[in-house]
Design a protein around this motif. Structure first.
Motif, PDB file in Angstrom:
ATOM      1  N   ASN A 190       9.017   7.562  -7.655  1.00 51.54           N
ATOM      2  CA  ASN A 190       7.929   8.532  -7.722  1.00 51.54           C
ATOM      3  C   ASN A 190       7.632   9.200  -6.379  1.00 51.54           C
ATOM      4  O   ASN A 190       6.768  10.066  -6.299  1.00 51.54           O
ATOM      5  CB  ASN A 190       6.655   7.885  -8.266  1.00 51.54           C
ATOM      6  N   GLY A 191       8.322   8.792  -5.327  1.00 53.98           N
ATOM      7  CA  GLY A 191       8.138   9.420  -4.023  1.00 53.98           C
ATOM      8  C   GLY A 191       6.915   8.960  -3.255  1.00 53.98           C
ATOM      9  O   GLY A 191       6.636   9.491  -2.170  1.00 53.98           O
ATOM     10  N   MET A 192       6.175   7.978  -3.791  1.00 54.22           N
ATOM     11  CA  MET A 192       5.010   7.474  -3.058  1.00 54.22           C
ATOM     12  C   MET A 192       5.463   6.843  -1.748  1.00 54.22           C
ATOM     13  O   MET A 192       6.447   6.107  -1.708  1.00 54.22           O
ATOM     14  CB  MET A 192       4.235   6.468  -3.899  1.00 54.22           C
ATOM     15  N   ARG A 193       4.718   7.104  -0.691  1.00 56.28           N
ATOM     16  CA  ARG A 193       5.110   6.677   0.656  1.00 56.28           C
ATOM     17  C   ARG A 193       4.495   5.327   1.005  1.00 56.28           C
ATOM     18  O   ARG A 193       3.285   5.122   0.872  1.00 56.28           O
ATOM     19  CB  ARG A 193       4.690   7.729   1.676  1.00 56.28           C
ATOM     20  N   VAL A 194       5.338   4.428   1.457  1.00 54.53           N
ATOM     21  CA  VAL A 194       4.892   3.093   1.843  1.00 54.53           C
ATOM     22  C   VAL A 194       4.112   3.185   3.154  1.00 54.53           C
ATOM     23  O   VAL A 194       4.522   3.872   4.085  1.00 54.53           O
ATOM     24  CB  VAL A 194       6.094   2.140   1.996  1.00 54.53           C
ATOM     25  N   GLN A 195       2.987   2.454   3.207  1.00 58.35           N
ATOM     26  CA  GLN A 195       2.100   2.527   4.365  1.00 58.35           C
ATOM     27  C   GLN A 195       2.278   1.317   5.289  1.00 58.35           C
ATOM     28  O   GLN A 195       2.636   0.215   4.852  1.00 58.35           O
ATOM     29  CB  GLN A 195       0.643   2.614   3.907  1.00 58.35           C
ATOM     30  N   GLY A 196       2.014   1.546   6.550  1.00 56.27           N
ATOM     31  CA  GLY A 196       2.109   0.486   7.558  1.00 56.27           C
ATOM     32  C   GLY A 196       1.726   1.050   8.906  1.00 56.27           C
ATOM     33  O   GLY A 196       0.885   1.958   9.010  1.00 56.27           O
ATOM     34  N   TRP A 197       2.322   0.499   9.956  1.00 53.02           N
ATOM     35  CA  TRP A 197       2.020   0.944  11.319  1.00 53.02           C
ATOM     36  C   TRP A 197       3.337   1.151  12.063  1.00 53.02           C
ATOM     37  O   TRP A 197       4.211   0.282  12.056  1.00 53.02           O
ATOM     38  CB  TRP A 197       1.172  -0.091  12.059  1.00 53.02           C
ATOM     39  N   MET A 198       3.474   2.294  12.725  1.00 53.43           N
ATOM     40  CA  MET A 198       4.633   2.568  13.549  1.00 53.43           C
ATOM     41  C   MET A 198       4.404   1.999  14.953  1.00 53.43           C
ATOM     42  O   MET A 198       3.292   2.055  15.493  1.00 53.43           O
ATOM     43  CB  MET A 198       4.887   4.073  13.634  1.00 53.43           C
ATOM     44  N   ALA A 199       5.452   1.437  15.541  1.00 47.13           N
ATOM     45  CA  ALA A 199       5.358   0.886  16.893  1.00 47.13           C
ATOM     46  C   ALA A 199       5.267   2.024  17.904  1.00 47.13           C
ATOM     47  O   ALA A 199       5.868   3.086  17.735  1.00 47.13           O
ATOM     48  CB  ALA A 199       6.560  -0.001  17.185  1.00 47.13           C
ATOM     49  N   VAL A 216       0.859  -1.180   0.000  1.00 46.59           N
ATOM     50  CA  VAL A 216       0.000   0.000   0.000  1.00 46.59           C
ATOM     51  C   VAL A 216       0.897   1.232   0.000  1.00 46.59           C
ATOM     52  O   VAL A 216       1.752   1.374   0.877  1.00 46.59           O
ATOM     53  CB  VAL A 216      -0.917   0.022   1.231  1.00 46.59           C
ATOM     54  N   VAL A 217       0.710   2.103  -0.993  1.00 48.00           N
ATOM     55  CA  VAL A 217       1.506   3.336  -1.075  1.00 48.00           C
ATOM     56  C   VAL A 217       0.553   4.506  -1.253  1.00 48.00           C
ATOM     57  O   VAL A 217      -0.573   4.349  -1.738  1.00 48.00           O
ATOM     58  CB  VAL A 217       2.529   3.286  -2.234  1.00 48.00           C
ATOM     59  N   LYS A 218       1.026   5.680  -0.855  1.00 44.51           N
ATOM     60  CA  LYS A 218       0.180   6.866  -0.944  1.00 44.51           C
ATOM     61  C   LYS A 218       0.903   8.015  -1.632  1.00 44.51           C
ATOM     62  O   LYS A 218       2.106   8.217  -1.446  1.00 44.51           O
ATOM     63  CB  LYS A 218      -0.265   7.308   0.461  1.00 44.51           C
ATOM     64  N   SER A 219       0.111   8.763  -2.403  1.00 42.73           N
ATOM     65  CA  SER A 219       0.558  10.032  -2.963  1.00 42.73           C
ATOM     66  C   SER A 219      -0.436  11.071  -2.467  1.00 42.73           C
ATOM     67  O   SER A 219      -1.570  11.140  -2.971  1.00 42.73           O
ATOM     68  CB  SER A 219       0.584   9.987  -4.495  1.00 42.73           C
ATOM     69  N   GLY A 220      -0.053  11.849  -1.467  1.00 44.60           N
ATOM     70  CA  GLY A 220      -1.027  12.710  -0.805  1.00 44.60           C
ATOM     71  C   GLY A 220      -2.043  11.852  -0.078  1.00 44.60           C
ATOM     72  O   GLY A 220      -1.693  10.989   0.715  1.00 44.60           O
ATOM     73  N   GLU A 221      -3.326  12.050  -0.382  1.00 46.89           N
ATOM     74  CA  GLU A 221      -4.394  11.247   0.217  1.00 46.89           C
ATOM     75  C   GLU A 221      -4.865  10.145  -0.711  1.00 46.89           C
ATOM     76  O   GLU A 221      -5.747   9.367  -0.340  1.00 46.89           O
ATOM     77  CB  GLU A 221      -5.578  12.153   0.586  1.00 46.89           C
ATOM     78  N   LYS A 222      -4.278  10.044  -1.894  1.00 47.80           N
ATOM     79  CA  LYS A 222      -4.669   9.018  -2.863  1.00 47.80           C
ATOM     80  C   LYS A 222      -3.902   7.737  -2.579  1.00 47.80           C
ATOM     81  O   LYS A 222      -2.678   7.747  -2.435  1.00 47.80           O
ATOM     82  CB  LYS A 222      -4.365   9.509  -4.284  1.00 47.80           C
ATOM     83  N   THR A 223      -4.635   6.627  -2.489  1.00 51.98           N
ATOM     84  CA  THR A 223      -4.040   5.337  -2.162  1.00 51.98           C
ATOM     85  C   THR A 223      -3.858   4.501  -3.414  1.00 51.98           C
ATOM     86  O   THR A 223      -4.772   4.396  -4.248  1.00 51.98           O
ATOM     87  CB  THR A 223      -4.917   4.574  -1.157  1.00 51.98           C
ATOM     88  N   THR A 270      11.704   8.490   5.669  1.00 50.02           N
ATOM     89  CA  THR A 270      10.440   7.886   5.242  1.00 50.02           C
ATOM     90  C   THR A 270      10.705   6.812   4.198  1.00 50.02           C
ATOM     91  O   THR A 270      11.479   7.016   3.262  1.00 50.02           O
ATOM     92  CB  THR A 270       9.505   8.953   4.657  1.00 50.02           C
ATOM     93  N   LEU A 271      10.057   5.659   4.369  1.00 50.20           N
ATOM     94  CA  LEU A 271      10.177   4.562   3.405  1.00 50.20           C
ATOM     95  C   LEU A 271       9.304   4.885   2.204  1.00 50.20           C
ATOM     96  O   LEU A 271       8.079   5.040   2.325  1.00 50.20           O
ATOM     97  CB  LEU A 271       9.729   3.249   4.051  1.00 50.20           C
ATOM     98  N   VAL A 272       9.927   5.018   1.033  1.00 52.48           N
ATOM     99  CA  VAL A 272       9.222   5.471  -0.165  1.00 52.48           C
ATOM    100  C   VAL A 272       9.629   4.637  -1.369  1.00 52.48           C
ATOM    101  O   VAL A 272      10.591   3.866  -1.329  1.00 52.48           O
ATOM    102  CB  VAL A 272       9.535   6.962  -0.462  1.00 52.48           C
ATOM    103  N   ASN A 273       8.862   4.818  -2.446  1.00 50.51           N
ATOM    104  CA  ASN A 273       9.293   4.352  -3.760  1.00 50.51           C
ATOM    105  C   ASN A 273      10.141   5.472  -4.357  1.00 50.51           C
ATOM    106  O   ASN A 273       9.619   6.544  -4.683  1.00 50.51           O
ATOM    107  CB  ASN A 273       8.081   4.068  -4.654  1.00 50.51           C
ATOM    108  N   PRO A 274      11.450   5.286  -4.495  1.00 47.23           N
ATOM    109  CA  PRO A 274      12.309   6.400  -4.928  1.00 47.23           C
ATOM    110  C   PRO A 274      12.038   6.865  -6.351  1.00 47.23           C
ATOM    111  O   PRO A 274      12.480   7.945  -6.731  1.00 47.23           O
ATOM    112  CB  PRO A 274      13.726   5.813  -4.789  1.00 47.23           C
TER     113      PRO A 274
END
Length: 463
Positions: free
Chosen positions: A131-140, A103-110, A125-129
């Motif tokens: 396009n800069g999309m941010r990888v989603q998950g849960w922080m401890a 699951v990756v996000k660009s702004g609020e678009k999933t 931040t863990l991203v796709n280098p």
């Protein structure tokens, strides 16, 4: 005759579409996580020249007479079969073995993707280098001193803070286990029985105070003379270094006055209880521990001018149990501390990702700490996803809603760090399809040419 012309045209047009899909497959033969497309054909409407007739007493049934009007595209499917995994050795490269999407996000678009060629930007931040999309998950999160992952919460950006320091943590628990030898060794020449009965088994371990300063913990186990199933434990903190802090041992929350305690074993070699020097005993069941306290060197005195004391529990195991418990069997002594929960200050130096997507930080003080967990999405109909470019997909009306959770649950696959999923395009299959498509296109063009020749012949009848 005109019908054959239109049939030929439909054949050429739709075989060209199939060739477009094949060309796209071949061009993406080395695209990470790419899923090939497949074109399926179906016949078009048929013109009925005569209908079917049922059998009668005199004659049998008659089949309908129909002339087809060509073909069209039934579907263009995305084939989500597993691609081969390619080892890269890059710790942020992740492949999915089985079903599921990152699951990756660009702004609020999933978006959703199978391409796990990720990296870390300058903010961690863990991203796709690409396009800069941010990888989603849960922080401890820290809850009562424990690192907790709440995977039922909404997903968020994953941040791996390389170089970030973590605070020092004082030791609050030290766990002991293994065995104290029940056997009384033979008396060597010149030694007395008392010398043998007071023989000592010594253990050492490192513990930490609230400053993260390391201390030398020594626990000496001595057989109590005149008894069969009792040992005396003596706790020493930094006693090898001259100006040592005062050490005391008590039961529960009681701060003892001395640094000794007595361990009792039953006739089966199992732990039976502990008593401190003040006569305070342990419970008859459950976990057995003694509270150890010592002066913290370098700490400011409290409001009454007394030195600050650091306390921790010295856990000996469970009564009547063997696993992770101190016992007394007829075997060589091996009792020692195997874990403690304190640490010095440290910096995040590295991290690793396991098959559940849990990101674990490796710190300079030798500790490991959970940072977060990568989310994975699955769909009722993954073939219904719409391609959004850049190796991503988005939900459609027919894909179903994304089921976002952890890997290995609800049909989701597992993650493989240090690897990438290759394209599932098979060149042999695609080149064969190309030949078949080319022949279909040529045959359709021949239909048009032949129909044209027949029309020309009709037009020449007047000559």
């Amino acid at each position: 005759m005109m019908r054959s012309l239109f049939s030929g045209v439909s054949g050429m047009q739709n075989h060209q579409t199939r060739m477009d899909v094949i060309g796209n497959n071949i061009s993406n033969v080395n695209t990470t996580g790419f899923k090939r497309g497949r074109v399926n054909f179906q016949d078009l409407l048929s013109q009925q020249m005569s209908g079917a007739a049922r059998p009668t007493d005199e004659l049998g049934g008659v089949n309908p007479k129909e002339v087809g009007l060509g073909m069209n595209i039934a579907s263009i499917d995305t084939i989500h079969t597993q691609g081969s995994l390619q080892t890269t050795g890059v710790q942020t490269d992740i492949a999915i073995q089985g079903n599921g999407f990152f699951v990756v996000k660009s702004g609020e678009k999933t978006y959703f993707t199978r391409a796990g060629n990720f990296g870390v930007d300058n903010e961690g931040t863990l991203v796709n280098p690409a396009n800069g999309m941010r990888v989603q998950g849960w922080m401890a999160q820290d809850v009562d001193g424990q690192r907790i992952l709440n995977t039922s919460a909404q997903t968020e950006d994953l941040i791996i803070p390389i170089g970030q320091k973590i605070e020092a943590k004082a030791t609050t628990n030290v766990d002991y286990a293994c065995n104290l030898d029940k056997r009384i060794p033979e008396i060597p020449e010149g030694a007395s029985q008392a010398d043998i009965l007071t023989s000592t088994w010594e253990t050492t371990f490192d513990i930490y105070d609230s400053f993260g300063d390391r201390h030398d913990l020594r626990v000496l186990f001595t057989r109590v003379p005149g008894t069969q199933n009792q040992w005396q434990g003596t706790v020493l903190v930094d006693q090898r270094f001259g100006d040592a802090p005062e050490t005391r041992v008590g039961m529960g929350t009681t701060d003892g006055t001395e640094n000794n305690f007595i361990i009792d074993f039953d006739n089966n070699g199992m732990l039976a209880g502990v008593t401190d020097t003040a006569g305070n005993g342990s419970a008859e069941t459950g976990n057995i521990s003694v509270m150890v306290s010592y002066n913290v060197v370098g700490a400011s005195p409290d409001a009454d001018g007394n030195p600050v004391r650091q306390t921790f529990n010295l856990n000996l195991g469970n009564i009547g149990d063997v696993k992770n418990t101190v016992t007394q069997f007829a075997a060589s002594s091996s009792t020692k501390a195997y874990s403690q929960d304190g640490n010095a200050m440290g910096y995040l130096e590295n991290f690793k990702i396991n098959q559940s997507g849990i990101i674990t930080g490796v710190y300079s003080n030798g500790t490991n700490r959970t940072i977060g967990q990568i989310a994975m999405a699955s769909f009722s109909n993954q073939g219904g996803l719409e391609k959004a470019g850049e190796n991503t997909y988005v939900e459609s009306n027919n894909s179903g809603v994304a089921n976002i959770g952890v890997s290995g649950i609800a049909g989701k696959g597992k993650m493989v760090a240090g690897a990438l999923e290759m394209s599932n395009v098979d060149l042999t299959d695609q080149l064969t399809d190309m030949i078949i498509t080319q022949r279909g296109f040529q045959a359709s063009s021949k239909t048009i040419q032949t129909s044209d020749t027949m029309l020309d012949t009709v037009l020449n009848l007047k000559r």
